[in-house]
Design a protein around this motif. Sequence first.
Motif, short mmCIF file in Angstrom:
data_model
loop_
_atom_site.label_atom_id
_atom_site.label_comp_id
_atom_site.label_asym_id
_atom_site.label_seq_id
_atom_site.Cartn_x
_atom_site.Cartn_y
_atom_site.Cartn_z
N ILE A 70 20.51 37.90 44.81
CA ILE A 70 19.93 37.79 43.22
C ILE A 70 18.35 38.09 43.48
CG2 ILE A 70 21.22 35.82 42.36
CD1 ILE A 70 19.08 33.84 42.93
N TRP A 71 18.20 38.99 42.33
CA TRP A 71 16.98 39.46 42.13
C TRP A 71 16.34 39.22 40.57
CZ3 TRP A 71 14.84 40.83 46.64
CH2 TRP A 71 15.38 41.35 47.56
N ALA A 72 15.72 38.28 40.37
CA ALA A 72 15.24 37.64 39.14
C ALA A 72 13.76 37.50 39.14
CB ALA A 72 16.20 36.56 38.63
N GLU A 73 13.14 37.42 38.27
CA GLU A 73 11.79 36.98 37.98
C GLU A 73 11.78 35.62 37.91
OE1 GLU A 73 9.73 38.99 34.72
OE2 GLU A 73 10.45 40.91 35.43
N LYS A 74 12.62 34.76 37.42
CA LYS A 74 12.68 33.57 37.13
C LYS A 74 14.33 33.04 37.10
CE LYS A 74 12.02 31.64 32.95
NZ LYS A 74 11.24 30.97 31.97
#
Length: 435
Positions: A252-256
Amino acid sequence: MTQRSFQSLPTETMCSIFKIILESMVEDDMTATPKNEHHMLARSLPFPHTVALVCKRWRNIVFSMSELWTRISWAPSMNDQWVSSRLQKTGSHPVHFVIKDQFLGRIFPPSFTSLYLQRLKSLIITGVFDEYRNLDALAGYAPQLDCLRLTDVRRHHYTIGLEPCSKLVCPALRTLHIDKNIACHLNLQWFKNNMQHIEVLTIYGGSPINRTASMTLGQTLQAIPRPIPCLILDDLQFVIAYPGTYIDTITIWAEKVILRRCIEDALTAFSGECQTIILQECDSIHGLRRLSLPRSNSLELDRCAATRGLRWIPKTRPWHGDTITIVNSHSSCIKIILYFLGAPFARRNCSLWPRVTTLKLIARDDFVMELPLMILKAMVSSRGEAAGQESSWKDVYELDDAVRPLRVLHVHGAQPLPREEEIWFKNQVRDFVWD
């Protein structure tokens, strides 16, 4: 405020209040979980009809505001003419369409032509596979659609090969709420084409998923063309066959990242980086001793608890973030986090999270926070001693991977602190607030 007070409000104020009610209902539509969807459905039918029944003035206001009629709940008993009349009431405003599986309708609303798709602002369909197995009618260009919710929490053997909404083009999509069944069957190219501006992606689980489904879910997430500002995994349960099963499978690549209720399986299955990890409504915080948190800068625990105490703390699985925020959480959760931060446990100190320099403890609304003051003081002292008095006021970046002293401690909503304790904390922590 009395009824007479309401009657004295200017018409412009009443219009603003009615608009806020509608906006709140539309927002609830997108965030409701399967457990409380029945409340949303029950509330969706009367508005704005019940408001119009209050008095003649309110009725005139409601019927003069075409935007109040833009939230449409459809059922098979409502024919094409009814849908058309409702759409005509909305004028030229964007519309919000709600289709529930409780309505048991298998035919998509015939009035939904490409003309109405142009005005579609939000769309909710539950029972996608069960009730609407053929969604070819939902095809076309929807330039204003920014909220889409598709759920089908049941298990179906015939869902293989079905690709719901694969012909729907919605380049302005910002909020997508789907469950694990939908996530595993949405066309990957659809994800690539329609997720350019996504801000919030929610995936609901509710029951365990197997290895094959998890790999498909991983491919779905990887198809998103950019990092997700906010990824919510709501009760997403993976069946872990053996340690390392999902390593490098789901990235996963997410800011939050928000993990709700079930966190252990999700933390084990996912890898990647994010800015913030939020654990919500979790009662198994004690399980963190067996898990490695993904790389992130901050960790937040919201309405969490621990149904079991700690028997041991590992020397490995460190987390290298620097900020922890605990909100409306049980004292059992707070104690475990303080032990992870270095409070003496079983006659030894072991800080799993050495880089943490900021700790915030917050009680909101009517929540009563039971703060273990002695354990908190022991943690602050332990980190200060481990870092060394000479380095305690140095730039934290000079300390590399060594244990760093706590530099920020903010406590909001707790019981008043005795004066002598306040003086002690102020001598130990550079930025100390207790209110």
